[in-house]
Design an enzyme around this catalytic site. Structure first.
Site, PDB file in Angstrom:
ATOM      1  N   LYS A   1      -5.546 -14.862 -23.067  1.00 30.64           N
ATOM      2  CA  LYS A   1      -5.919 -13.550 -23.615  1.00 30.64           C
ATOM      3  C   LYS A   1      -5.520 -13.491 -25.090  1.00 30.64           C
ATOM      4  O   LYS A   1      -4.762 -14.333 -25.569  1.00 30.64           O
ATOM      5  CB  LYS A   1      -5.226 -12.445 -22.820  1.00 30.64           C
ATOM      6  CG  LYS A   1      -3.706 -12.507 -22.862  1.00 30.64           C
ATOM      7  CD  LYS A   1      -3.060 -11.531 -21.870  1.00 30.64           C
ATOM      8  CE  LYS A   1      -1.562 -11.690 -21.846  1.00 30.64           C
ATOM      9  NZ  LYS A   1      -0.924 -10.894 -20.774  1.00 30.64           N
TER      10      LYS A   1
ATOM     11  N   TYR B   1       9.430  -6.798 -54.394  1.00 32.76           N
ATOM     12  CA  TYR B   1       9.344  -5.339 -54.309  1.00 32.76           C
ATOM     13  C   TYR B   1      10.714  -4.720 -54.057  1.00 32.76           C
ATOM     14  O   TYR B   1      11.478  -5.200 -53.217  1.00 32.76           O
ATOM     15  CB  TYR B   1       8.392  -4.927 -53.171  1.00 32.76           C
ATOM     16  CG  TYR B   1       6.927  -5.122 -53.527  1.00 32.76           C
ATOM     17  CD1 TYR B   1       6.350  -4.396 -54.574  1.00 32.76           C
ATOM     18  CD2 TYR B   1       6.135  -6.016 -52.819  1.00 32.76           C
ATOM     19  CE1 TYR B   1       5.010  -4.573 -54.899  1.00 32.76           C
ATOM     20  CE2 TYR B   1       4.797  -6.188 -53.133  1.00 32.76           C
ATOM     21  CZ  TYR B   1       4.234  -5.466 -54.184  1.00 32.76           C
ATOM     22  OH  TYR B   1       2.921  -5.638 -54.501  1.00 32.76           O
TER      23      TYR B   1
HETATM   24  C1  LIG Z   1      -0.055 -11.941 -20.140  1.00 33.12           C
HETATM   25  C2  LIG Z   1       0.131 -12.085 -18.682  1.00 33.12           C
HETATM   26  C3  LIG Z   1       0.717 -13.235 -18.149  1.00 33.12           C
HETATM   27  C4  LIG Z   1       1.321 -14.328 -19.009  1.00 33.12           C
HETATM   28  O1  LIG Z   1       2.600 -13.921 -19.424  1.00 33.12           O
HETATM   29  P1  LIG Z   1       3.545 -14.901 -20.264  1.00 33.12           P
HETATM   30  O2  LIG Z   1       4.827 -14.157 -20.370  1.00 33.12           O
HETATM   31  O3  LIG Z   1       2.893 -15.077 -21.592  1.00 33.12           O
HETATM   32  O4  LIG Z   1       3.631 -16.154 -19.497  1.00 33.12           O
HETATM   33  C5  LIG Z   1       0.780 -13.351 -16.768  1.00 33.12           C
HETATM   34  N1  LIG Z   1       0.301 -12.373 -15.956  1.00 33.12           N
HETATM   35  C6  LIG Z   1      -0.254 -11.250 -16.435  1.00 33.12           C
HETATM   36  C7  LIG Z   1      -0.745 -10.211 -15.498  1.00 33.12           C
HETATM   37  C8  LIG Z   1      -0.343 -11.053 -17.806  1.00 33.12           C
HETATM   38  O5  LIG Z   1      -0.880  -9.928 -18.280  1.00 33.12           O
END
Ligand SMILES: *Cc1c(COP(=O)(O)O)cnc(C)c1O
Length: 366
Positions: A35, A261
Site C-alpha cells: 500500500k 532559517y
Molecule cells: C499496513 C498493514 C499491514 C502491514 O503492517 P506493517 O507494520 O508495515 O508490517 C498489515 N495488515 C494490515 C491490515 C495493514 O493495514
C-alpha cells in the site's frame, strides 16, 4: 545535468526480506503489503519484481484501496490483491470480482452490499475481527454470525479470518496475548479449512501469531523494523532504500556566525558548512534537530540548522576530502531510516511514505 538527489531502491533486498518473512513463519503464505506506493518504494516496480522472481513464489499483494489495486492490474500484476480496508462503495464489487481482488469486510453494511450485488465471479472475502484495536472489524460476539451470513451468500467464494494488532511494535505489551486469545476464541469452531491471518511485520519478527495461514508483512519488506530497539530477526533485514544527494556548496563560517532559517545553529569555532540538495519537500523531516547524522563523503557529520524546503546544511568541519559534489547519504545502509526517524520523533513508515514525488526512484537488483 540534473539535481543529484535520488532514492536508490534495491529490489533484491526486498526479495531477501520477503524470503525472511516466509522463513520466520514457515507454514504461512504471505500477502506482501505494498500500500501507499509500496511505502514510497514504488508499488508497480516492487510488485513486478516480486512477481517475476520465481524463487520468491510471492503469494499475493495487499493495498489500501481499489485505486492502488487498479494501478497494479494496469501495470500487468497478476497475483491476487487484497484490499485491506475492503471496498468503500458497492460499485467497486464488479471490478473486484472480475480482476481477482480479495476484499476485507469489516462492517455489516459491506455484507448487505455484497448480498445485493451480482458479481460475475463469486468474491473472496477476508472477514475482519476487531480483537482490540477498535478501528475496523466485527466485535467478537458478532463475528461468527457475520461469518455464517457471508459464507451462505452465493456471491461469496470463500471467507478468510483476519485481525490486526494494536501493540505489536511492543512485543512485551500484554495486549498482544489478549488480542491473540480474543482472535482464537472468536474464530473457534469455524469450518475446517478456514484460513486465518493476524501477523504484520512486528508479529512475524517477534514470532507472535496463532492459527496463522497468511502473514501480512509490510515495513519489514523495506528493511526497517517496527521496533525502536535492535532485534535478532530484524537485524537480518536488508535495507532497501538509500536516499542520497550531494554537496552543492561549501561555506566557511567564523565562530559566532549562524546558518539557515532563524539562525538556530551558531558556529562555536571557525567552521565549514556543506549545503546539500535535500529538503523537507523531498520528505527529509523538517523537525530533525541539529546534530542529526548525515553521511558526507563516507563520514558522519552533524546536521547544522533548520532543514529548508530544498536544502540542508551540515557541519563538515575537519572532515577529509569534502568538496563540491561529494556524495551524501541521508538514510540507507550506513544511516538507518529508523535512526533518523527516532531523532525526528517519528517512525520509518512516515519517512518512507513521505518521500517526495520529485525524488527520482532508481531501481537496482544485485
Ligand atoms: C499496513 C498493514 C499491514 C502491514 O503492517 P506493517 O507494520 O508495515 O508490517 C498489515 N495488515 C494490515 C491490515 C495493514 O493495514
Amino acid at each position: 545535468m540534473s539535481r543529484p538527489t535520488k532514492a536508490t531502491i534495491n529490489l533484491s533486498a526486498i526479495g531477501h526480506n520477503y524470503t525472511l518473512a516466509k522463513q520466520l513463519q514457515p507454514n504461512s503464505k504471505a500477502v506482501a503489503i505494498i500500500k501507499a506506493d509500496a511505502y514510497g518504494h514504488g508499488a508497480k516496480a516492487v510488485a513486478s519484481y516480486l512477481e517475476s522472481q520465481a524463487t520468491l513464489n510471492v503469494d499475493a499483494f495487499g493495498v489500501a484501496c481499489i485505486e492502488e489495486a487498479v494501478e497494479l492490474r494496469e501495470g500487468g500484476i497478476k497475483k491476487p490483491i487484497l484490499l485491506l480496508e475492503g471496498f468503500f462503495s458497492a460499485d467497486e464489487l464488479d471490478y473486484i470480482s472480475e480482476n481477482n481482488l480479495w476484499t476485507a469486510v469489516h462492517c455489516r453494511q459491506q455484507i448487505e452490499q455484497i448480498a445485493q450485488s451480482q458479481p460475475k465471479q463469486p468474491i473472496h472475502v477476508w472477514l475482519k475481527l476487531d480483537s482490540g484495536m477498535h478501528r475496523l472489524g466485527f466485535e467478537p460476539s458478532a463475528y461468527q454470525a457475520a461469518f455464517e451470513q457471508l459464507a451462505a451468500l452465493p456471491q461469496v467464494a470463500s471467507v478468510n479470518c483476519m485481525s490486526h494488532f494494536a501493540h505489536a511494535d511492543d512485543l512485551d505489551a500484554p495486549q498482544n496475548s489478549q488480542q491473540l486469545a480474543t482472535f482464537l476464541e472468536a474464530t473457534a469452531g469455524l469450518p475446517q479449512g478456514t484460513q486465518f491471518s493476524i501477523a504484520n511485520s512486528a508479529a512475524t519478527l517477534g514470532h507472535m501469531a496463532a492459527r496463522q495461514h497468511w502473514q501480512r508483512p509490510g515495513i519489514m519488506l523495506y528493511g526497517a523494523t517496527p521496533f525502536n530497539h535492535t532485534h535478532n530477526n530484524g537485524d537480518q533485514l536488508q535495507v532497501a532504500m538509500s536516499l542520497t544527494s550531494a554537496v552543492i556548496a561549501l561555506h566557511t563560517l567564523e565562530a559566532g556566525e549562524s546558518v539557515g532559517y532563524s539562525g538556530t545553529w551558531t558556529a562555536k569555532r571557525n567552521s565549514t558548512i556543506a549545503t546539500v540538495a535535500i529538503g523537507y519537500a523531498d520528505g527529509y523531516p523538517r523537525h530533525l534537530p541539529s546534530g542529526a547524522p548525515v553521511l558526507v563523503n563516507g563520514q558522519i557529520a552533524p546536521l547544522a540548522g533548520r532543514v529548508s524546503m530544498d536544502m540542508i546544511t551540515v557541519d563538515v568541519t575537519g572532515l577529509s576530502g569534502v568538496s563540491m559534489g561529494s556524495p551524501v547519504e541521508l538514510w540507507g545502509s550506513n544511516i538507518h531510516a529508523n535512526q533518523i526517524a527516532q531523532q525526528a520523533d517519528t517512525i520509518a513508515y512516515t519517512l518512507f511514505t513521505g518521500l517526495g514525488k520529485r525524488v527520482p526512484r532508481q531501481y537496482i537488483s544485485l
